[in-house]
Scaffold this motif. Structure first.
Motif, mmCIF file in Angstrom:
data_model
loop_
_atom_site.group_PDB
_atom_site.id
_atom_site.type_symbol
_atom_site.label_atom_id
_atom_site.label_comp_id
_atom_site.label_asym_id
_atom_site.label_seq_id
_atom_site.Cartn_x
_atom_site.Cartn_y
_atom_site.Cartn_z
ATOM 1 N N ALA A 12 24.697 -5.879 -14.531
ATOM 2 C CA ALA A 12 24.054 -6.913 -15.353
ATOM 3 C C ALA A 12 22.601 -6.610 -15.698
ATOM 4 N N LEU A 13 21.851 -6.036 -14.771
ATOM 5 C CA LEU A 13 20.410 -5.881 -14.981
ATOM 6 C C LEU A 13 20.028 -5.006 -16.171
ATOM 7 N N PRO A 14 20.774 -3.960 -16.496
ATOM 8 C CA PRO A 14 20.364 -3.152 -17.654
ATOM 9 C C PRO A 14 20.208 -3.943 -18.947
ATOM 10 N N ALA A 15 20.885 -5.081 -19.058
ATOM 11 C CA ALA A 15 20.763 -5.892 -20.275
ATOM 12 C C ALA A 15 19.357 -6.444 -20.452
ATOM 13 N N LEU A 16 18.575 -6.483 -19.369
ATOM 14 C CA LEU A 16 17.229 -7.063 -19.442
ATOM 15 C C LEU A 16 16.125 -6.008 -19.471
ATOM 16 N N GLN A 17 16.492 -4.755 -19.482
ATOM 17 C CA GLN A 17 15.471 -3.710 -19.506
ATOM 18 C C GLN A 17 14.801 -3.646 -20.874
ATOM 19 N N GLY A 18 13.503 -3.307 -20.838
ATOM 20 C CA GLY A 18 12.772 -3.133 -22.083
ATOM 21 C C GLY A 18 12.274 -4.416 -22.707
ATOM 22 N N LEU A 19 12.054 -5.466 -21.899
ATOM 23 C CA LEU A 19 11.503 -6.727 -22.408
ATOM 24 C C LEU A 19 10.012 -6.783 -22.070
ATOM 25 N N PRO A 20 9.138 -6.613 -23.046
ATOM 26 C CA PRO A 20 7.700 -6.563 -22.753
ATOM 27 C C PRO A 20 7.121 -7.941 -22.431
ATOM 28 N N GLY A 21 6.269 -7.981 -21.431
ATOM 29 C CA GLY A 21 5.548 -9.211 -21.116
ATOM 30 C C GLY A 21 6.394 -10.322 -20.560
ATOM 31 N N THR A 22 7.586 -10.006 -20.077
ATOM 32 C CA THR A 22 8.501 -11.039 -19.598
ATOM 33 C C THR A 22 8.384 -11.207 -18.081
ATOM 34 N N LEU A 23 8.373 -12.443 -17.630
ATOM 35 C CA LEU A 23 8.424 -12.737 -16.201
ATOM 36 C C LEU A 23 9.890 -12.806 -15.787
ATOM 37 N N PHE A 24 10.264 -12.033 -14.794
ATOM 38 C CA PHE A 24 11.635 -12.040 -14.285
ATOM 39 C C PHE A 24 11.698 -12.930 -13.046
ATOM 40 N N VAL A 25 12.559 -13.927 -13.093
ATOM 41 C CA VAL A 25 12.748 -14.850 -11.963
ATOM 42 C C VAL A 25 14.202 -14.717 -11.519
ATOM 43 N N THR A 26 14.423 -14.414 -10.255
ATOM 44 C CA THR A 26 15.766 -14.228 -9.765
ATOM 45 C C THR A 26 16.130 -15.255 -8.703
ATOM 46 N N MET B 285 6.437 -30.391 -17.537
ATOM 47 C CA MET B 285 6.178 -29.004 -17.922
ATOM 48 C C MET B 285 6.144 -28.891 -19.445
ATOM 49 N N ASP B 286 5.150 -28.181 -19.961
ATOM 50 C CA ASP B 286 5.007 -27.991 -21.403
ATOM 51 C C ASP B 286 5.846 -26.794 -21.839
ATOM 52 N N PHE B 287 6.845 -27.046 -22.665
ATOM 53 C CA PHE B 287 7.744 -25.981 -23.094
ATOM 54 C C PHE B 287 7.354 -25.389 -24.440
ATOM 55 N N SER B 288 6.212 -25.766 -25.008
ATOM 56 C CA SER B 288 5.887 -25.338 -26.366
ATOM 57 C C SER B 288 5.822 -23.817 -26.488
ATOM 58 N N ASP B 289 5.118 -23.139 -25.588
ATOM 59 C CA ASP B 289 5.027 -21.683 -25.648
ATOM 60 C C ASP B 289 6.381 -21.043 -25.360
ATOM 61 N N ILE B 290 7.107 -21.634 -24.406
ATOM 62 C CA ILE B 290 8.423 -21.102 -24.048
ATOM 63 C C ILE B 290 9.389 -21.250 -25.225
ATOM 64 N N ASN B 291 9.347 -22.396 -25.885
ATOM 65 C CA ASN B 291 10.202 -22.602 -27.054
ATOM 66 C C ASN B 291 9.895 -21.577 -28.147
ATOM 67 N N ALA B 292 8.619 -21.222 -28.281
ATOM 68 C CA ALA B 292 8.224 -20.271 -29.320
ATOM 69 C C ALA B 292 8.683 -18.854 -28.982
ATOM 70 N N ARG B 293 8.585 -18.474 -27.718
ATOM 71 C CA ARG B 293 8.906 -17.104 -27.321
ATOM 72 C C ARG B 293 10.382 -16.915 -26.971
ATOM 73 N N ALA C 282 12.479 -10.890 -28.724
ATOM 74 C CA ALA C 282 11.680 -9.666 -28.615
ATOM 75 C C ALA C 282 10.854 -9.634 -27.337
ATOM 76 N N ALA C 283 10.280 -10.765 -26.966
ATOM 77 C CA ALA C 283 9.428 -10.821 -25.776
ATOM 78 C C ALA C 283 9.551 -12.213 -25.150
ATOM 79 N N PRO C 284 10.680 -12.509 -24.500
ATOM 80 C CA PRO C 284 10.880 -13.846 -23.938
ATOM 81 C C PRO C 284 9.839 -14.192 -22.872
ATOM 82 N N ALA C 285 9.542 -15.477 -22.769
ATOM 83 C CA ALA C 285 8.565 -15.924 -21.783
ATOM 84 C C ALA C 285 9.033 -15.628 -20.362
ATOM 85 N N PHE C 286 10.315 -15.837 -20.129
ATOM 86 C CA PHE C 286 10.874 -15.488 -18.819
ATOM 87 C C PHE C 286 12.357 -15.213 -18.959
#
Length: 264
Positions: free
Chosen positions: A78-92, A1-9, A61-65
């Motif tokens: 716990a979930l309110p801590a993750l509200q307001g993250l634009p463009g983020t994929l949520f994996v549970t 898996m290429d983590f380059s974009d994830i490392n940046a975001r 500011a805008a984590p990849a996931f």
């Protein structure tokens, strides 16, 4: 898996107990930059604190996931801590919490992937089933699969309702296998083996048989290969086979039914 974009975001890990730590270890082993990870956990372990990840710090500011790995009873806090993250994929990977609960927390248009791993993930030998909501894209599912492959195999479901069956089979299944080891060892003791020797034999038999089953050969054929006509294995199977299929069907059904009750 290429983590380059994830490392940046950057990424966020909400909850870092046994499952979250297993995921984190797998990512770091595969090249994720520890500095790109923000862990939110009130009681991080010594191991987590030694990895170099950011702990209970400001979120990117805008984590990849964002991976959600808290217990279901902690979800509301716990979930309110993750509200307001634009463009983020949520994996549970939290058991029993439906996608609708996350859509209520993050918005109906949020991209959410629900996953059901099992405890062998702790040693990189798990299997995880995933399903995305209507907002997820094929790329999102590919990303989720890459994230979760850090701890074992990943399969994709077609309907969220299948999660109950997955819970009954692979989610709860390790406990069934562990109990089989217990009972197999006890049966060896009953035939005169010492407890330590019986347990060693039972553990190795189950582990080795599992490894052999993973070669891809039909399990029924593997059973036949071990069973000499009128031999010792056949004698044992004549006791086991009339009872085990129905017992296992009822066992998985009971766990799946309970999963349905818990989300009702």
């Amino acid at each position: 898996m290429d983590f380059s974009d994830i490392n940046a975001r950057g990424v966020v890990l909400l909850g870092c107990g046994k499952m979250g730590s297993a995921m984190l270890a797998g990512w770091l082993d595969r090249g994720l930059d520890p500095g790109a990870v923000t862990v939110l956990d009130p009681h991080p372990s010594d191991w987590v604190q030694g990895t170099g990840v950011r702990i209970n710090a400001d979120l990117p500011a805008a984590p990849a996931f964002a991976l959600i790995a808290v217990k279901p009873q902690m979800m509301g806090d716990a979930l309110p801590a993750l509200q307001g993250l634009p463009g983020t994929l949520f994996v549970t990977v939290a058991a029993g919490t439906p996608i609708a609960a996350y859509e209520a927390a993050f918005g109906a248009h949020s991209r959410i992937v629900r996953a059901m791993p099992n405890t062998p993930a702790a040693v990189g030998q798990g299997i995880t089933a995933i399903i995305g909501n209507g907002a997820t894209t094929p790329d999102d599912l590919d990303l989720a699969q890459g994230i979760l492959a850090a701890v074992g195999q990943v399969v994709r479901l077609t309907h969220e309702d299948q999660m109950d069956a997955v819970t009954g089979l692979s989610g709860s299944g390790p406990a069934y296998v562990f109990h089989m080891i217990e009972t197999l060892a006890a049966a060896g003791e009953a035939q005169g083996l010492t407890p330590d020797l019986a347990l060693q034999l039972a553990r190795a038999t189950v582990a080795g048989s599992g490894a052999l089953a993973m070669t891809g050969e039909d399990p029924a054929q593997l059973r036949i290969n071990v069973t000499s006509p009128n031999g010792t294995t056949q004698a044992g199977l004549e006791v086991l086979m009339p009872e085990l299929p129905d017992l296992m069907k009822r066992t998985v059904a009971a766990a799946a039914d309970r999963s349905r009750e818990l989300r009702a």
